[in-house]
Motif scaffolding. Structure first.
Motif, PDB file in Angstrom:
ATOM      1  N   LEU A 138       5.789  -0.478   2.225  1.00 15.49           N
ATOM      2  CA  LEU A 138       7.053  -0.889   1.618  1.00 15.49           C
ATOM      3  C   LEU A 138       8.101  -1.088   2.716  1.00 15.49           C
ATOM      4  O   LEU A 138       7.998  -0.493   3.786  1.00 15.49           O
ATOM      5  CB  LEU A 138       7.553   0.186   0.650  1.00 15.49           C
ATOM      6  CG  LEU A 138       6.671   0.510  -0.551  1.00 15.49           C
ATOM      7  CD1 LEU A 138       7.192   1.750  -1.261  1.00 15.49           C
ATOM      8  CD2 LEU A 138       6.626  -0.668  -1.502  1.00 15.49           C
ATOM      9  N   ASP A 139       9.128  -1.881   2.411  1.00 17.58           N
ATOM     10  CA  ASP A 139      10.212  -1.985   3.386  1.00 17.58           C
ATOM     11  C   ASP A 139      10.944  -0.642   3.425  1.00 17.58           C
ATOM     12  O   ASP A 139      10.783   0.199   2.544  1.00 17.58           O
ATOM     13  CB  ASP A 139      11.150  -3.153   3.080  1.00 17.58           C
ATOM     14  CG  ASP A 139      11.907  -3.009   1.774  1.00 17.58           C
ATOM     15  OD1 ASP A 139      12.462  -1.930   1.510  1.00 17.58           O
ATOM     16  OD2 ASP A 139      11.969  -3.991   1.018  1.00 17.58           O
ATOM     17  N   GLU A 140      11.733  -0.439   4.463  1.00 16.84           N
ATOM     18  CA  GLU A 140      12.326   0.878   4.703  1.00 16.84           C
ATOM     19  C   GLU A 140      13.180   1.386   3.546  1.00 16.84           C
ATOM     20  O   GLU A 140      13.130   2.567   3.212  1.00 16.84           O
ATOM     21  CB  GLU A 140      13.157   0.852   5.990  1.00 16.84           C
ATOM     22  CG  GLU A 140      12.309   0.779   7.232  1.00 16.84           C
ATOM     23  CD  GLU A 140      13.124   0.804   8.508  1.00 16.84           C
ATOM     24  OE1 GLU A 140      14.288   1.231   8.479  1.00 16.84           O
ATOM     25  OE2 GLU A 140      12.576   0.394   9.546  1.00 16.84           O
ATOM     26  N   LEU A 185       0.850  -1.183   0.000  1.00 11.90           N
ATOM     27  CA  LEU A 185       0.000   0.000   0.000  1.00 11.90           C
ATOM     28  C   LEU A 185       0.885   1.232   0.000  1.00 11.90           C
ATOM     29  O   LEU A 185       1.824   1.328   0.785  1.00 11.90           O
ATOM     30  CB  LEU A 185      -0.900   0.023   1.235  1.00 11.90           C
ATOM     31  CG  LEU A 185      -1.751   1.277   1.382  1.00 11.90           C
ATOM     32  CD1 LEU A 185      -2.807   1.337   0.291  1.00 11.90           C
ATOM     33  CD2 LEU A 185      -2.391   1.331   2.740  1.00 11.90           C
ATOM     34  N   ILE A 186       0.566   2.161  -0.891  1.00 13.47           N
ATOM     35  CA  ILE A 186       1.288   3.424  -0.962  1.00 13.47           C
ATOM     36  C   ILE A 186       0.257   4.542  -0.921  1.00 13.47           C
ATOM     37  O   ILE A 186      -0.697   4.536  -1.701  1.00 13.47           O
ATOM     38  CB  ILE A 186       2.128   3.518  -2.252  1.00 13.47           C
ATOM     39  CG1 ILE A 186       3.143   2.379  -2.310  1.00 13.47           C
ATOM     40  CG2 ILE A 186       2.815   4.870  -2.346  1.00 13.47           C
ATOM     41  CD1 ILE A 186       3.876   2.272  -3.629  1.00 13.47           C
ATOM     42  N   LEU A 235      11.429   5.957  -2.593  1.00 14.11           N
ATOM     43  CA  LEU A 235      10.221   6.673  -3.010  1.00 14.11           C
ATOM     44  C   LEU A 235      10.225   8.096  -2.463  1.00 14.11           C
ATOM     45  O   LEU A 235       9.979   9.057  -3.204  1.00 14.11           O
ATOM     46  CB  LEU A 235       8.971   5.927  -2.532  1.00 14.11           C
ATOM     47  CG  LEU A 235       7.625   6.594  -2.782  1.00 14.11           C
ATOM     48  CD1 LEU A 235       7.370   6.780  -4.265  1.00 14.11           C
ATOM     49  CD2 LEU A 235       6.501   5.795  -2.139  1.00 14.11           C
ATOM     50  N   ARG A 236      10.504   8.252  -1.187  1.00 17.85           N
ATOM     51  CA  ARG A 236      10.543   9.592  -0.577  1.00 17.85           C
ATOM     52  C   ARG A 236      11.582  10.479  -1.267  1.00 17.85           C
ATOM     53  O   ARG A 236      11.313  11.643  -1.561  1.00 17.85           O
ATOM     54  CB  ARG A 236      10.852   9.493   0.910  1.00 17.85           C
ATOM     55  CG  ARG A 236       9.709   8.967   1.740  1.00 17.85           C
ATOM     56  CD  ARG A 236      10.076   8.931   3.230  1.00 17.85           C
ATOM     57  NE  ARG A 236       9.049   8.278   4.009  1.00 17.85           N
ATOM     58  CZ  ARG A 236       7.938   8.869   4.460  1.00 17.85           C
ATOM     59  NH1 ARG A 236       7.731  10.134   4.172  1.00 17.85           N
ATOM     60  NH2 ARG A 236       7.058   8.202   5.152  1.00 17.85           N
ATOM     61  N   ASN A 237      12.758   9.928  -1.523  1.00 12.64           N
ATOM     62  CA  ASN A 237      13.821  10.698  -2.185  1.00 12.64           C
ATOM     63  C   ASN A 237      13.405  11.132  -3.586  1.00 12.64           C
ATOM     64  O   ASN A 237      13.655  12.261  -4.003  1.00 12.64           O
ATOM     65  CB  ASN A 237      15.120   9.897  -2.243  1.00 12.64           C
ATOM     66  CG  ASN A 237      15.733   9.696  -0.874  1.00 12.64           C
ATOM     67  OD1 ASN A 237      15.386  10.376   0.087  1.00 12.64           O
ATOM     68  ND2 ASN A 237      16.646   8.740  -0.782  1.00 12.64           N
ATOM     69  N   ALA A 238      12.777  10.217  -4.337  1.00 15.67           N
ATOM     70  CA  ALA A 238      12.352  10.530  -5.703  1.00 15.67           C
ATOM     71  C   ALA A 238      11.319  11.652  -5.703  1.00 15.67           C
ATOM     72  O   ALA A 238      11.393  12.589  -6.508  1.00 15.67           O
ATOM     73  CB  ALA A 238      11.801   9.295  -6.388  1.00 15.67           C
ATOM     74  N   LEU A 239      10.355  11.590  -4.800  1.00 14.56           N
ATOM     75  CA  LEU A 239       9.311  12.626  -4.733  1.00 14.56           C
ATOM     76  C   LEU A 239       9.886  13.952  -4.243  1.00 14.56           C
ATOM     77  O   LEU A 239       9.523  15.013  -4.736  1.00 14.56           O
ATOM     78  CB  LEU A 239       8.167  12.173  -3.824  1.00 14.56           C
ATOM     79  CG  LEU A 239       7.368  10.971  -4.328  1.00 14.56           C
ATOM     80  CD1 LEU A 239       6.326  10.566  -3.297  1.00 14.56           C
ATOM     81  CD2 LEU A 239       6.731  11.236  -5.673  1.00 14.56           C
TER      82      LEU A 239
END
Length: 166
Positions: free
Chosen positions: A146-148, A4-5, A154-158
Motif C-alpha cells: 500500500l502507499d504510505e 499485498l497485505i 491500517l497500522r493505526n487501526a490495528l
C-alpha cells in the motif's frame, strides 16, 4: 492493480478467523481478493503455507478430464486419464497463482512462537469499511504494498484495536 497485505496474528486459528471474515466481506462486495494464504513456522523452523487453491490437485483433475476425452478418441480412455492426470498434476505443481510462495516463506521465516501471518492479495476494496471491520481483530502489519498513507491508516487501526480492552 493489486495490493499485498501481510498481517501477523497470535495464532493460526486467529488468522483463519480473519481470512474467513475477509471472504464474508467479499460476498458483500466490499473487497475483491486474489489470494489469501496463512503462513506458520514450526518449531524446527519450517514454514508451512495454508493456501486456498491446490494447483497440483486442480491440474490433475483438469488433466484427467482432457486425458479421458483424448483417450476416448484413441479407444484407450484409461491410459488417457492416467497420462492426463499425471501431466496435469505436474503442470499444476509447476504453476503458481496468486502470491509468490518463496516471498511468503521468506517473510514468514521472521515469525516467532505460535504466530501466523495472513497474506492477502487485494484486487480492490472499500478501504474505510473493510479496515473498520477488520481492525477489531487486531494484528500487526508485517508488510504491505500500500502507499504510505494507506499503510499508516491500517497500522493505526490495528494498533487501536490492540489498545482497546475487551
Amino acid at each position: 492493480m493489486s495490493d499485498l497485505i501481510a498481517i501477523v496474528y497470535p495464532s493460526e486459528a486467529k488468522a483463519e478467523e480473519v481470512r474467513q471474515r475477509i471472504f464474508e466481506l467479499q460476498k458483500e462486495y466490499l473487497i475483491t481478493v486474489g489470494d489469501a494464504v496463512i503462513a506458520t513456522k514450526s518449531a524446527d523452523g519450517k514454514v508451512k503455507l495454508n493456501q486456498l487453491f491446490n494447483t497440483t490437485a486442480a491440474g490433475a483433475t483438469t488433466g484427467s478430464f482432457w486425458g479421458l476425452l483424448v483417450g476416448i478418441l484413441f479407444l484407450n480412455p484409461l491410459l488417457g486419464v492416467a497420462v492426463g492426470a499425471a501431466s496435469g498434476a505436474i503442470g499444476g505443481a509447476l504453476s503458481d497463482v496468486g502470491i509468490n510462495d518463496a516471498f511468503m516463506k521468506e517473510l514468514a521465516g521472521k515469525l516467532t512462537g505460535d504466530k501466523a501471518a495472513l497474506f492477502v492479495l487485494v484486487r480492490s476494496m472499500t478501504a474505510d469499511k473493510v479496515l473498520k471491520d477488520l481492525s477489531s481483530h487486531g494484528g500487526e502489519v508485517l508488510q504491505t504494498s500500500l502507499d504510505e498513507s494507506k499503510e499508516q491508516v491500517l497500522r493505526n487501526a490495528l494498533q487501536q484495536a490492540q489498545q482497546t480492552p475487551g
